[in-house]
Design an enzyme around this catalytic site. Structure first.
Site, PDB file in Angstrom:
ATOM      1  N   LYS A 152      33.228   9.102  38.375  1.00 25.70           N
ATOM      2  CA  LYS A 152      32.976   7.918  39.215  1.00 25.70           C
ATOM      3  C   LYS A 152      31.671   7.175  38.919  1.00 25.70           C
ATOM      4  CE  LYS A 152      36.123   7.417  40.937  1.00 25.70           C
ATOM      5  NZ  LYS A 152      37.386   7.162  40.133  1.00 25.70           N
TER       6      LYS A 152
ATOM      7  N   HIS B 293      34.186  13.955  30.942  1.00 24.25           N
ATOM      8  CA  HIS B 293      33.328  14.229  32.100  1.00 24.25           C
ATOM      9  C   HIS B 293      32.647  15.585  31.933  1.00 24.25           C
ATOM     10  CE1 HIS B 293      34.512  10.778  34.351  1.00 24.25           C
ATOM     11  NE2 HIS B 293      35.705  11.187  34.689  1.00 24.25           N
TER      12      HIS B 293
ATOM     13  N   SER C 201      32.433   7.260  46.122  1.00 23.32           N
ATOM     14  CA  SER C 201      33.517   6.863  45.213  1.00 23.32           C
ATOM     15  C   SER C 201      34.428   8.056  44.905  1.00 23.32           C
ATOM     16  CB  SER C 201      32.900   6.309  43.927  1.00 23.32           C
ATOM     17  OG  SER C 201      33.897   5.917  43.029  1.00 23.32           O
TER      18      SER C 201
END
Ligand code: PPS
Length: 293
Positions: free
Chosen positions: A45, A107, A137
């Site tokens: 995010k 990620h 988020s």
């Protein structure tokens, strides 16, 4: 296609993960990077999709103008560690990719990255976003993403974030780990979501100079225009609507795209507790974030 039940979070070498990012572990670790690969790394995010879209436009919009209109972004920029039954794995997509460069999303915390990226000296763009907006988020994303663990209510989610019990682990460790790494690794460009929002053109120039690109002012203008939040939100190939596990009835993927939305979620008490805990966790770093502009 039938979506399986939400996955469980478990400890994986000290980092909370789900099976969708660990089941292909050997192939992820053995992945063969190339010197011209460009990796976009971030905690979830932080704006990975935004930067992916910008890079795809910079490299391919003049070579293949149709690409942005017909190929979903998650196919143009494969997600290295993604592995879910019924979908092509990130590693397979990348091994089959014929584009040069390959633009790759991850990620992974820095200690988990396939070692080939370091051996090949591939360029890496890391995107970081302040913790308060990141957790907000992430919360809305976990509500709408059926491939993520059940988020529960906001206050327990916030606590879990502070404890680092999120998919891809602790935000604090992630942003600090990559920050330390870039100090000794000139092939990492560390960007901030807040800077991208405040001055997109300046950040675009930084990206181009890091990547050795010199687009005309006309193509730069076009990239900035296409990558505006509203334009991406209206683009079916970039707004996540091509992704079967996302439930847009719960929340959009392109949700608000703002700095400071945390103020609409944190109570005064939550903010005080969070900030006090934040200062302790971040006292050993010179990394600084802005939570308002
Ligand atoms: S993911 O799913 O982890 O890869 O998410 P990621 O793409 O890293 O981050 C999603 C958030 O980035 C916002 N976003 C943008 N903001 C401003 N401008 C543009 N063009 C843009 N594109 C994506 C997106 O809306 C998510 O933030 P929130 O706060 O939820 O709106």
């Amino acid at each position: 296609m039938e979506i399986p039940p939400r996955p469980a979070l478990f400890d994986f070498h000290g980092v909370s993960m789900t099976k969708y990012f660990t089941d292909n572990w050997d192939n992820i670790q053995d992945f063969k990077a190339r010197p011209d690969d460009i990796l976009i790394a971030s905690y979830p995010k932080a704006g990975n999709t935004w930067v992916s879209y910008i890079l795809d436009l910079l490299y391919f919009s003049h070579v293949s103008p149709d690409r942005q209109e017909v190929v979903p972004l998650h196919e143009r920029v494969p997600f290295l560690e993604f592995y879910m039954p019924g979908f092509p794995s990130g590693v397979d997509e990348l091994n089959q990719s014929t584009t040069v460069p390959r633009i790759i999303k991850t990620h992974l915390p820095v200690q988990f990255l396939s070692k080939s990226f370091w051996e090949q000296n591939s360029k890496i763009v890391y995107v970081a976003r302040n913790a308060k907006d990141s957790v907000v988020s992430f919360f809305h994303f976990d509500r709408m993403n059926k491939a993520q663990p059940e988020p529960g209510d906001w206050s327990s989610y916030l606590k879990r974030f502070m404890d680092g019990k999120m998919v891809f682990g602790s935000w604090y460790e992630h942003v600090k780990g990559w920050w330390e790494k870039q100090k000794s690794h000139p092939n990492i460009l560390y960007l901030f979501y807040e800077d991208l929002i405040e001055n997109t053109e300046e950040e675009l120039d930084k990206l181009c100079s890091f990547l050795g690109l010199s687009p005309s002012s006309e193509s730069k203008k076009q990239v900035m225009e296409k990558a505006l939040f509203d334009n991406m939100k209206n683009n079916k190939m970039a707004n996540g609507s091509a992704d079967a596990v996302l439930d847009f009835k719960i929340s959009p993927f392109m949700r608000k795209g703002k700095v400071g939305d945390w103020k609409n979620h944190f109570t005064v008490q939550q903010n005080e507790q969070f900030s006090e805990d934040y200062d302790k966790k971040m006292k050993d770093t010179d990394l600084q974030f802005r939570t308002v502009l």
